[in-house]
Scaffold this active site. Sequence first.
Site, PDB file in Angstrom:
ATOM      1  N   GLY A 133      17.466  82.805   9.424  1.00 58.65           N
ATOM      2  CA  GLY A 133      18.867  83.497   9.799  1.00 58.65           C
ATOM      3  C   GLY A 133      20.187  83.428   9.012  1.00 58.65           C
ATOM      4  O   GLY A 133      21.183  83.182   9.241  1.00 58.65           O
ATOM      5  N   GLY A 180      23.302  85.182   8.910  1.00 57.32           N
ATOM      6  CA  GLY A 180      24.039  85.336  10.102  1.00 57.32           C
ATOM      7  C   GLY A 180      25.379  84.366   9.965  1.00 57.32           C
ATOM      8  O   GLY A 180      25.629  83.572   8.781  1.00 57.32           O
ATOM      9  N   ILE A 235      26.028  81.341  11.310  1.00 51.61           N
ATOM     10  CA  ILE A 235      25.826  79.921  11.181  1.00 51.61           C
ATOM     11  C   ILE A 235      25.096  79.665   9.869  1.00 51.61           C
ATOM     12  O   ILE A 235      25.475  78.741   8.968  1.00 51.61           O
ATOM     13  CB  ILE A 235      25.028  79.181  12.292  1.00 51.61           C
ATOM     14  CG1 ILE A 235      25.468  79.331  13.653  1.00 51.61           C
ATOM     15  CG2 ILE A 235      24.686  77.632  11.911  1.00 51.61           C
ATOM     16  CD1 ILE A 235      24.680  79.029  14.821  1.00 51.61           C
ATOM     17  N   GLY A 236      24.117  80.598   9.460  1.00 52.10           N
ATOM     18  CA  GLY A 236      23.528  80.520   8.174  1.00 52.10           C
ATOM     19  C   GLY A 236      24.186  80.503   6.815  1.00 52.10           C
ATOM     20  O   GLY A 236      24.373  79.926   5.970  1.00 52.10           O
ATOM     21  N   ASN A 283      13.893  85.429  22.001  1.00 47.86           N
ATOM     22  CA  ASN A 283      13.905  84.683  20.978  1.00 47.86           C
ATOM     23  C   ASN A 283      12.291  83.889  20.970  1.00 47.86           C
ATOM     24  O   ASN A 283      12.217  83.508  19.736  1.00 47.86           O
ATOM     25  CB  ASN A 283      14.928  83.665  20.895  1.00 47.86           C
ATOM     26  CG  ASN A 283      16.271  84.518  20.543  1.00 47.86           C
ATOM     27  OD1 ASN A 283      16.258  85.495  20.014  1.00 47.86           O
ATOM     28  ND2 ASN A 283      17.405  83.876  20.858  1.00 47.86           N
ATOM     29  N   VAL A 302      17.920  75.350  16.113  1.00 43.75           N
ATOM     30  CA  VAL A 302      19.331  75.676  16.387  1.00 43.75           C
ATOM     31  C   VAL A 302      19.469  76.662  17.288  1.00 43.75           C
ATOM     32  O   VAL A 302      20.125  76.839  18.246  1.00 43.75           O
ATOM     33  CB  VAL A 302      20.204  75.896  15.071  1.00 43.75           C
ATOM     34  CG1 VAL A 302      21.711  76.350  15.585  1.00 43.75           C
ATOM     35  CG2 VAL A 302      20.419  74.524  14.382  1.00 43.75           C
ATOM     36  N   GLY A 303      18.625  77.809  17.136  1.00 41.29           N
ATOM     37  CA  GLY A 303      18.395  79.018  17.634  1.00 41.29           C
ATOM     38  C   GLY A 303      18.298  78.820  19.187  1.00 41.29           C
ATOM     39  O   GLY A 303      17.367  77.927  19.645  1.00 41.29           O
ATOM     40  N   ASN A 304      18.933  79.496  20.222  1.00 38.16           N
ATOM     41  CA  ASN A 304      18.685  79.181  21.575  1.00 38.16           C
ATOM     42  C   ASN A 304      17.647  79.933  22.161  1.00 38.16           C
ATOM     43  O   ASN A 304      17.458  81.120  21.851  1.00 38.16           O
ATOM     44  CB  ASN A 304      20.095  79.538  22.312  1.00 38.16           C
ATOM     45  CG  ASN A 304      21.198  78.393  22.140  1.00 38.16           C
ATOM     46  OD1 ASN A 304      20.756  77.053  22.247  1.00 38.16           O
ATOM     47  ND2 ASN A 304      22.453  78.750  21.716  1.00 38.16           N
ATOM     48  N   ASP A 341      26.879  69.169  21.217  1.00 40.76           N
ATOM     49  CA  ASP A 341      27.273  68.561  22.468  1.00 40.76           C
ATOM     50  C   ASP A 341      27.888  67.205  22.037  1.00 40.76           C
ATOM     51  O   ASP A 341      28.898  66.699  22.792  1.00 40.76           O
ATOM     52  CB  ASP A 341      26.090  68.778  23.304  1.00 40.76           C
ATOM     53  CG  ASP A 341      25.451  70.070  23.307  1.00 40.76           C
ATOM     54  OD1 ASP A 341      26.384  71.063  23.785  1.00 40.76           O
ATOM     55  OD2 ASP A 341      24.347  70.122  22.889  1.00 40.76           O
ATOM     56  N   HIS A 388      19.967  71.586  25.956  1.00 39.73           N
ATOM     57  CA  HIS A 388      21.323  72.133  25.307  1.00 39.73           C
ATOM     58  C   HIS A 388      21.760  73.528  26.011  1.00 39.73           C
ATOM     59  O   HIS A 388      21.360  74.527  25.756  1.00 39.73           O
ATOM     60  CB  HIS A 388      21.009  72.571  23.929  1.00 39.73           C
ATOM     61  CG  HIS A 388      22.201  73.364  23.255  1.00 39.73           C
ATOM     62  ND1 HIS A 388      23.560  72.839  23.020  1.00 39.73           N
ATOM     63  CD2 HIS A 388      22.472  74.518  22.700  1.00 39.73           C
ATOM     64  CE1 HIS A 388      24.406  73.586  22.676  1.00 39.73           C
ATOM     65  NE2 HIS A 388      23.540  74.807  22.360  1.00 39.73           N
TER      66      HIS A 388
END
Length: 325
Positions: free
Chosen positions: A11, A14, A16-17, A105, A129-131, A159, A187
Amino acid sequence: MKNPVRVTITGAAGQIGYQLAFRIASGQMFGKDQPIILQLLEITPALPALQGVVMELEDCAFSTLSDVIATDDANVAFKDAEYALLVGAMPRGPGMERNDLLEANAKIFTQQGKAINDNANRQIRILVVGNPANTNALIASSNAPNIDPRNFTAMTRLDHNRAIAHLSKKINMDSENIKKMTIWGNHSATQYPDIDHVTVNDHSIKNQITDDWLKDEFIPAVQQRGAAIIKARGASSAASAASAAIDHMHDWVLGSPENDWVSMGVPSDGSYNIEPGIIYSFPVRCHQGEYEIIQDLSLSEFSRDRMQITETELREERAAIEELL
Ligand code: NAD
Ligand code: LMR
């Protein structure tokens, strides 16, 4: 200079990427003496945008960046990778919980687990990291039977950092003085940010806060911070998420700070009676690329209850995707 290491980012075009690629390439994750080969994965329609990221990386002329590979083929992206940050996934929008993304996902992490198993260095260290990050890490790990499950971790460092920042404001102390914060569990909105063991200059801070503040303000604020950011920005956290991902990998590989610990989602080994196998956030100490769960912390009844609530949610998430394991 050391030999270059191969770092995969999924990603990579994206939100974050786009942050991560530059910070890693400039040496912020593993240091200025560690050359990096970036292996960037995107879906086919995002390849033109990814090409733009590659051009910008070139234009930075980072001395730490040895090479960049940009691809839509997971087998290429994970080839010989020693580190991987699995970011590519759909983010939630307003009104959603992170586990609403499970179905959308899960397939990504099944395929990428297989590609890691088939192509990556056997010692690869992975941050999901992906939720929903914890259960996605479990899916990826289950699909990579030849990689040690301990090498699959999920990100709760954001967090952890949020909890430190919130407390630091409350007690008017620099965040660097706040030690031994713990995030237990998922998370998600059930996570339990635990300040029972926190110290400032080796002293407990419990006399500076009230039970009401803890239960009615601190815990919900940390649990709901992701949603608050989505509401404010109209998009989920990105720069702070990338920063936390850098912290997670940096500390895992180069060591966590002295007299402190960090929070990482790792496969439970049954510590604190948490169901073995689920990816649960624990307090951990890291040294030379290894982590160990901090043992024998005393837990109040309140803490045990909260730890169980978030454990139950993780068991339910696992049950929902059982056929993928
Ligand atoms: P984004 O939509 O901006 O970027 C995701 C990128 O992944 C896109 O460019 C997309 O094309 C790509 N992608 C989708 N499927 C892919 C696949 N199969 N292979 C490779 N790339 C793929 O989203 P974002 O804001 O960067 O967030 C990414 C994920 O991180 C989301 O699931 C979000 O919820 C999660 N997140 C987690 C934390 C955490 O603390 N664990 C924090 C923030 C965000
Ligand atoms: C966060 O905590 O900011 C991310 O997980 C994004 C989200 O959906 O909350």
